[in-house]
Design a protein around this motif. Structure first.
Motif, PDB file in Angstrom:
ATOM      1  N   MET A 114       0.865  -1.186   0.000  1.00  0.00           N
ATOM      2  CA  MET A 114       0.000   0.000   0.000  1.00  0.00           C
ATOM      3  C   MET A 114       0.896   1.229   0.000  1.00  0.00           C
ATOM      4  N   THR A 115       0.514   2.242  -0.755  1.00  0.00           N
ATOM      5  CA  THR A 115       1.331   3.455  -0.738  1.00  0.00           C
ATOM      6  C   THR A 115       0.945   4.321   0.459  1.00  0.00           C
ATOM      7  N   LEU A 116       1.939   5.008   0.969  1.00  0.00           N
ATOM      8  CA  LEU A 116       1.754   5.816   2.176  1.00  0.00           C
ATOM      9  C   LEU A 116       2.867   6.857   2.237  1.00  0.00           C
ATOM     10  N   ASP A 117       2.483   8.089   2.512  1.00  0.00           N
ATOM     11  CA  ASP A 117       3.470   9.125   2.836  1.00  0.00           C
ATOM     12  C   ASP A 117       3.154   9.597   4.246  1.00  0.00           C
ATOM     13  N   VAL A 118       3.986   9.204   5.202  1.00  0.00           N
ATOM     14  CA  VAL A 118       3.664   9.500   6.607  1.00  0.00           C
ATOM     15  C   VAL A 118       3.703  10.990   6.920  1.00  0.00           C
ATOM     16  N   ARG A 119       4.229  11.804   5.980  1.00  0.00           N
ATOM     17  CA  ARG A 119       4.275  13.256   6.219  1.00  0.00           C
ATOM     18  C   ARG A 119       2.923  13.912   6.000  1.00  0.00           C
ATOM     19  N   ASP A 120       1.983  13.213   5.384  1.00  0.00           N
ATOM     20  CA  ASP A 120       0.712  13.804   4.966  1.00  0.00           C
ATOM     21  C   ASP A 120      -0.398  13.432   5.971  1.00  0.00           C
ATOM     22  N   GLU A 151      23.064  17.904   7.782  1.00  0.00           N
ATOM     23  CA  GLU A 151      22.705  19.329   7.916  1.00  0.00           C
ATOM     24  C   GLU A 151      23.859  20.115   8.542  1.00  0.00           C
ATOM     25  N   ASN A 152      24.206  21.227   7.917  1.00  0.00           N
ATOM     26  CA  ASN A 152      25.142  22.180   8.506  1.00  0.00           C
ATOM     27  C   ASN A 152      24.308  23.305   9.119  1.00  0.00           C
ATOM     28  N   LEU A 153      24.291  23.392  10.418  1.00  0.00           N
ATOM     29  CA  LEU A 153      23.395  24.338  11.091  1.00  0.00           C
ATOM     30  C   LEU A 153      23.806  25.794  10.838  1.00  0.00           C
ATOM     31  N   LEU A 154      25.033  26.005  10.328  1.00  0.00           N
ATOM     32  CA  LEU A 154      25.461  27.375  10.011  1.00  0.00           C
ATOM     33  C   LEU A 154      25.150  27.734   8.561  1.00  0.00           C
ATOM     34  N   ASP A 155      24.603  26.785   7.809  1.00  0.00           N
ATOM     35  CA  ASP A 155      24.344  27.040   6.384  1.00  0.00           C
ATOM     36  C   ASP A 155      23.097  26.257   5.971  1.00  0.00           C
ATOM     37  N   GLN A 156      21.956  26.680   6.486  1.00  0.00           N
ATOM     38  CA  GLN A 156      20.728  25.913   6.260  1.00  0.00           C
ATOM     39  C   GLN A 156      19.912  26.487   5.099  1.00  0.00           C
ATOM     40  N   GLN A 157      19.043  25.647   4.535  1.00  0.00           N
ATOM     41  CA  GLN A 157      18.152  26.120   3.474  1.00  0.00           C
ATOM     42  C   GLN A 157      17.217  27.192   4.053  1.00  0.00           C
ATOM     43  N   ALA A 158      16.830  28.150   3.211  1.00  0.00           N
ATOM     44  CA  ALA A 158      15.951  29.227   3.683  1.00  0.00           C
ATOM     45  C   ALA A 158      14.641  28.659   4.219  1.00  0.00           C
ATOM     46  N   ASP A 159      14.128  27.624   3.574  1.00  0.00           N
ATOM     47  CA  ASP A 159      12.835  27.075   4.019  1.00  0.00           C
ATOM     48  C   ASP A 159      12.998  25.922   5.019  1.00  0.00           C
ATOM     49  N   LEU A 160      14.218  25.656   5.426  1.00  0.00           N
ATOM     50  CA  LEU A 160      14.499  24.585   6.401  1.00  0.00           C
ATOM     51  C   LEU A 160      13.855  23.253   5.976  1.00  0.00           C
ATOM     52  N   ALA A 161      13.902  23.000   4.672  1.00  0.00           N
ATOM     53  CA  ALA A 161      13.194  21.829   4.133  1.00  0.00           C
ATOM     54  C   ALA A 161      13.680  20.519   4.752  1.00  0.00           C
ATOM     55  N   ASP A 162      14.992  20.358   4.906  1.00  0.00           N
ATOM     56  CA  ASP A 162      15.505  19.093   5.467  1.00  0.00           C
ATOM     57  C   ASP A 162      15.040  18.907   6.909  1.00  0.00           C
ATOM     58  N   MET A 163      15.053  20.019   7.656  1.00  0.00           N
ATOM     59  CA  MET A 163      14.612  19.941   9.052  1.00  0.00           C
ATOM     60  C   MET A 163      13.142  19.526   9.118  1.00  0.00           C
ATOM     61  N   HIS A 164      12.301  20.190   8.305  1.00  0.00           N
ATOM     62  CA  HIS A 164      10.868  19.869   8.314  1.00  0.00           C
ATOM     63  C   HIS A 164      10.617  18.430   7.881  1.00  0.00           C
ATOM     64  N   ASP A 165      11.249  18.035   6.781  1.00  0.00           N
ATOM     65  CA  ASP A 165      11.035  16.687   6.247  1.00  0.00           C
ATOM     66  C   ASP A 165      11.429  15.621   7.259  1.00  0.00           C
ATOM     67  N   THR A 166      12.532  15.873   7.936  1.00  0.00           N
ATOM     68  CA  THR A 166      13.036  14.880   8.890  1.00  0.00           C
ATOM     69  C   THR A 166      12.081  14.736  10.068  1.00  0.00           C
ATOM     70  N   ILE A 167      11.598  15.848  10.582  1.00  0.00           N
ATOM     71  CA  ILE A 167      10.666  15.761  11.735  1.00  0.00           C
ATOM     72  C   ILE A 167       9.341  15.146  11.283  1.00  0.00           C
ATOM     73  N   GLU A 168       8.860  15.537  10.110  1.00  0.00           N
ATOM     74  CA  GLU A 168       7.588  14.981   9.620  1.00  0.00           C
ATOM     75  C   GLU A 168       7.692  13.469   9.397  1.00  0.00           C
ATOM     76  N   THR A 169       8.814  13.037   8.823  1.00  0.00           N
ATOM     77  CA  THR A 169       8.957  11.613   8.490  1.00  0.00           C
ATOM     78  C   THR A 169       9.288  10.767   9.715  1.00  0.00           C
TER      79      THR A 169
END
Ligand code: NAP
Length: 309
Positions: A114-120, A151-169
């Motif tokens: 079954m397909t599933l995206d746990v972030r949704d 992740e380099n905490l001194l050079d993060q994406q403006a939208d913090l996408a990796d941080m969000h994705d990691t917590i969501e997943t």
């Protein structure tokens, strides 16, 4: 820094633990698994009093269940899916990539996908309703899906996408799937929830800060879940792997210091077969991380991991 490993005791002599810890620190190029093994102090079994508590005093039924494994198409999830399938369980594997799931299921007749995206959040609610309708005997859930990002905490994406994705997943996803399935699991004579955290929940690999934070939080949630469900028929287990040869990070499956996947799966399943099983399923290679803080080796462990792959 941890004072214990730098200063001799009051008699001016270094204790056995200080010497062992220092030896572990000076070993060259310690990678995740190597560090973990070194810090576990070879030849000295972990103090039995520091071993995790056991489950309720009854065996876990490892056959005849209906089992959902998120992230079951690859890596650790696939290894668990194969074992549960061979033990005579109905296994449903779920993740985002249908083709990957189908390729795995094709090797194990009767395995479902079954397909599933746990972030949704809405998608997880729909998924929960659908799986309960299609497989009303569902009684075992492995919350195994996860991602790891550097992740380099001194050079993060403006939208913090990796941080969000990691917590969501790695955190919100399994917590929302658990919430969506708990009402159903409570209706079964025996249900099991198995959450995959990580040795890095206990000692961070500092180049993956959000991953480690999410796993630490997921460990804590798992403890609370077990406590809140103690009077129900649902048992809660945690798998905290050390570094295992999968493609969690590109190239990780070829890292010689990581634990071979079949060995990890065999050791984990052997712990499941104990009566009763430990509530934390910990292979030997992760004990050094799991108990580092309790045994006064936390700073040494962080240092040892910091140069890892
Ligand atoms: N390997 C290690 O060294 C290690 C150590 C400690 C803990 N762990 C944990 O073990 C678990 C399994 O990892 P692995 O090592 O086996 O790596 P893996 O092979 O990359 O497995 C991760 C699985 O999660 C699925 N997944 C990722 N994002 C998802 C999403 N949003 N929704 C649903 N499924 C998703 C992936 O499938 P799709 O891409 O198809 O969605 C994939 O099958 C993870 O929780 C990981 O953090 C691994």
């Amino acid at each position: 820094m941890n004072k214990e490993r730098k200063e001799p005791d009051q008699k001016g002599a270094f204790s056995r633990r200080q010497i062992l810890t220092a030896a572990a620190l000076t070993a060259p190029a310690i990678a995740v698994l190597g560090a973990s093994a070194a810090l576990a102090q070879p030849g000295k079994p972990a103090n039995p009093q520091t071993r995790p508590q056991m489950a309720r005093n009854r065996p876990i039924r490892l056959t005849g269940n209906t089992v959902l494994i998120t992230g079951g198409g690859t890596g650790i999830g696939r290894g668990l899916a194969e074992q549960m399938h061979q033990l005579g369980n109905k296994v449903i594997i779920a993740s985002r990539r249908r083709a990957v799931l189908e390729a795995t299921a094709a090797e194990f007749p009767g395995m479902e996908v079954m397909t599933l995206d746990v972030r949704d959040p809405a998608g997880v609610r729909r998924f929960a309703a659908e799986i309960v309708e299609r497989y009303p005997d569902l009684n075992v859930v492995f919350n195994n899906a996860g991602i790891m990002r550097r992740e380099n905490l001194l050079d993060q994406q403006a939208d913090l996408a990796d941080m969000h994705d990691t917590i969501e997943t790695n955190l919100n996803g399994p917590m929302r799937l658990t919430a969506a399935l708990l009402p159903h699991l409570q209706t079964k004579p025996q249900s099991i929830i198995v959450n995959t955290t990580s040795g890095l929940a206990f000692v961070p690999l500092v180049t993956r800060p959000t991953y480690c934070a999410a796993k630490a939080a997921f460990h804590s949630y798992t403890v609370s879940l077990r406590y809140q469900l103690r009077k129900t028929r649902i048992e809660v287990f945690e798998i905290a792997p050390p570094g295992v040869q999968t493609e969690l990070m590109p190239g990780q499956s070829r890292q010689p210091n990581y634990m071979p996947l079949p060995e990890f799966i065999n050791q984990t399943m052997a712990q499941f077969r104990q009566t009763p099983p430990p509530v934390e399923l910990l292979v030997d290679g992760v004990l050094g991380l799991r108990y580092a803080e309790r045994e006064g080796r936390f700073d040494a462990a962080v240092d040892s991991l910091s140069g890892a792959f």
